[in-house]
Design a protein around this motif. Structure first.
Motif, short mmCIF file in Angstrom:
data_model
loop_
_atom_site.label_atom_id
_atom_site.label_comp_id
_atom_site.label_asym_id
_atom_site.label_seq_id
_atom_site.Cartn_x
_atom_site.Cartn_y
_atom_site.Cartn_z
N SER A 21 0.85 -1.19 0.00
CA SER A 21 0.00 0.00 0.00
C SER A 21 0.88 1.23 0.00
CB SER A 21 -0.94 0.00 1.22
OG SER A 21 -0.18 0.03 2.42
N GLY A 22 0.26 2.38 -0.22
CA GLY A 22 0.99 3.63 -0.14
C GLY A 22 1.37 4.24 -1.48
N GLY A 23 1.09 3.54 -2.56
CA GLY A 23 1.37 4.11 -3.86
C GLY A 23 0.40 5.23 -4.21
N GLY A 24 0.67 5.90 -5.32
CA GLY A 24 -0.21 6.97 -5.74
C GLY A 24 0.47 7.89 -6.72
N LEU A 25 -0.13 9.06 -6.91
CA LEU A 25 0.39 10.08 -7.82
C LEU A 25 1.09 11.15 -7.01
CD1 LEU A 25 0.52 11.41 -10.65
CD2 LEU A 25 -1.70 12.45 -10.12
N VAL A 26 2.32 11.48 -7.41
CA VAL A 26 3.09 12.49 -6.70
C VAL A 26 3.86 13.32 -7.73
CG1 VAL A 26 5.07 10.93 -6.38
CG2 VAL A 26 4.74 12.85 -4.81
N GLN A 27 4.10 14.56 -7.40
CA GLN A 27 4.88 15.42 -8.30
C GLN A 27 6.37 15.12 -8.16
OE1 GLN A 27 3.70 19.48 -7.43
NE2 GLN A 27 2.23 19.44 -9.12
N ALA A 28 7.11 15.39 -9.20
CA ALA A 28 8.56 15.23 -9.16
C ALA A 28 9.13 16.02 -7.99
CB ALA A 28 9.18 15.68 -10.48
N GLY A 29 10.08 15.41 -7.30
CA GLY A 29 10.67 16.01 -6.11
C GLY A 29 9.97 15.64 -4.82
N MET A 63 13.26 -9.50 3.37
CA MET A 63 12.29 -8.78 2.56
C MET A 63 13.01 -7.89 1.56
SD MET A 63 9.44 -9.87 3.75
CE MET A 63 8.36 -8.75 2.86
N ALA A 64 12.30 -7.60 0.49
CA ALA A 64 12.90 -6.76 -0.55
C ALA A 64 11.80 -5.98 -1.27
CB ALA A 64 13.66 -7.62 -1.55
N TRP A 65 12.25 -4.93 -1.95
CA TRP A 65 11.37 -4.16 -2.83
C TRP A 65 11.94 -4.20 -4.25
CZ3 TRP A 65 6.71 -2.12 -1.70
CH2 TRP A 65 6.37 -1.95 -0.35
N PHE A 66 11.04 -4.39 -5.20
CA PHE A 66 11.34 -4.34 -6.62
C PHE A 66 10.35 -3.38 -7.28
CE2 PHE A 66 14.17 -8.02 -7.40
CZ PHE A 66 14.12 -8.64 -6.17
N ARG A 67 10.64 -3.04 -8.51
CA ARG A 67 9.68 -2.28 -9.29
C ARG A 67 9.73 -2.74 -10.74
NH1 ARG A 67 12.50 3.74 -9.32
NH2 ARG A 67 14.19 3.24 -10.79
N GLN A 68 8.65 -2.49 -11.44
CA GLN A 68 8.59 -2.85 -12.86
C GLN A 68 7.81 -1.79 -13.61
OE1 GLN A 68 7.09 -6.80 -13.67
NE2 GLN A 68 8.18 -6.86 -15.63
N ALA A 69 8.49 -1.16 -14.55
CA ALA A 69 7.87 -0.17 -15.43
C ALA A 69 7.39 -0.89 -16.69
CB ALA A 69 8.86 0.92 -15.77
N PRO A 70 6.42 -0.30 -17.40
CA PRO A 70 5.90 -0.95 -18.62
C PRO A 70 7.01 -1.22 -19.62
CG PRO A 70 4.49 0.86 -17.97
CD PRO A 70 5.69 0.92 -17.07
N TYR A 103 5.33 -1.08 -7.89
CA TYR A 103 6.30 -1.45 -6.86
C TYR A 103 5.79 -2.69 -6.12
CZ TYR A 103 8.95 2.78 -7.60
OH TYR A 103 9.75 3.75 -8.16
N TYR A 104 6.70 -3.66 -5.98
CA TYR A 104 6.37 -4.93 -5.36
C TYR A 104 7.26 -5.20 -4.15
CZ TYR A 104 4.26 -6.01 -9.92
OH TYR A 104 3.51 -6.01 -11.07
N CYS A 105 6.69 -5.80 -3.12
CA CYS A 105 7.52 -6.35 -2.06
C CYS A 105 7.61 -7.86 -2.25
CB CYS A 105 7.01 -5.99 -0.67
SG CYS A 105 5.44 -6.72 -0.22
N ALA A 106 8.67 -8.42 -1.73
CA ALA A 106 8.93 -9.85 -1.89
C ALA A 106 9.60 -10.39 -0.64
CB ALA A 106 9.80 -10.10 -3.12
N GLN A 130 0.91 -8.06 -4.62
CA GLN A 130 0.24 -7.79 -5.89
C GLN A 130 0.74 -6.51 -6.55
OE1 GLN A 130 -0.91 -6.87 -3.00
NE2 GLN A 130 -1.59 -4.76 -3.37
N GLY A 131 1.49 -5.71 -5.81
CA GLY A 131 2.05 -4.48 -6.35
C GLY A 131 1.20 -3.26 -6.06
N THR A 132 1.85 -2.12 -6.04
CA THR A 132 1.17 -0.84 -5.87
C THR A 132 1.75 0.14 -6.88
OG1 THR A 132 0.50 0.86 -4.27
CG2 THR A 132 2.73 -0.02 -4.03
N GLN A 133 0.88 0.88 -7.54
CA GLN A 133 1.31 1.79 -8.61
C GLN A 133 1.84 3.10 -8.03
OE1 GLN A 133 1.19 1.43 -12.19
NE2 GLN A 133 2.39 3.34 -12.08
N VAL A 134 3.00 3.50 -8.51
CA VAL A 134 3.56 4.82 -8.19
C VAL A 134 3.71 5.58 -9.50
CG1 VAL A 134 5.58 6.05 -7.36
CG2 VAL A 134 4.76 4.04 -6.13
#
Length: 124
Positions: A7-15, A34-41, A94-97, A116-120
């Motif tokens: 949880s905690g993803g969302g839309l944020v401005q640069a910076g 534990m770890a964090w990964f991310r995957q862009a399109p 962003y995914y945790c594992a 399941q991932g959270t979108q940032v």
């Protein structure tokens, strides 16, 4: 077995900053690294950070340049990713594992359990 929910993803401005959370249920959280990964399109899943089972050792991808901080609270069965100075290139899911070793493995295939991932999304 352990279940992970980000949880905690969302839309944020640069910076800007975001803090992601990953809540675990099932077997004892402190048994897992534990770890964090991310995957862009269109891109491969990318390692960001990992933390040992006790939380005493952390591992980071060089590209994070000190902007991201991983932490965990074993009493709350939760791992966090604090992200600062966000850039549009940080836009991803962003995914945790979790894995049983907690040695900072960087390959996605080395992790047994995934959320399941959270979108940032970072806007320019």
């Amino acid at each position: 077995q352990v279940q992970l929910v980000e949880s905690g993803g969302g839309l944020v401005q640069a910076g800007g900053s975001l803090r992601l959370s990953c809540a675990a249920s099932g077997r004892a959280f402190s048994n897992y690294g534990m770890a964090w990964f991310r995957q862009a399109p269109g891109k491969e899943r990318e390692f960001l950070a990992a933390i040992s089972r006790s939380g005493s050792i952390t591992y980071y991808a060089d590209s994070m340049e000190g902007r991201f901080t991983i932490s965990r609270d074993n009493a709350k069965s939760t791992v966090y990713l604090q992200m600062n100075s966000l850039k549009p290139d940080d836009t991803a899911v962003y995914y945790c594992a979790a894995d049983q070793w907690g040695r900072g493995a960087r390959g996605p295939h080395e992790y047994e359990y995934w959320g399941q991932g959270t979108q940032v999304t970072v806007s320019s």
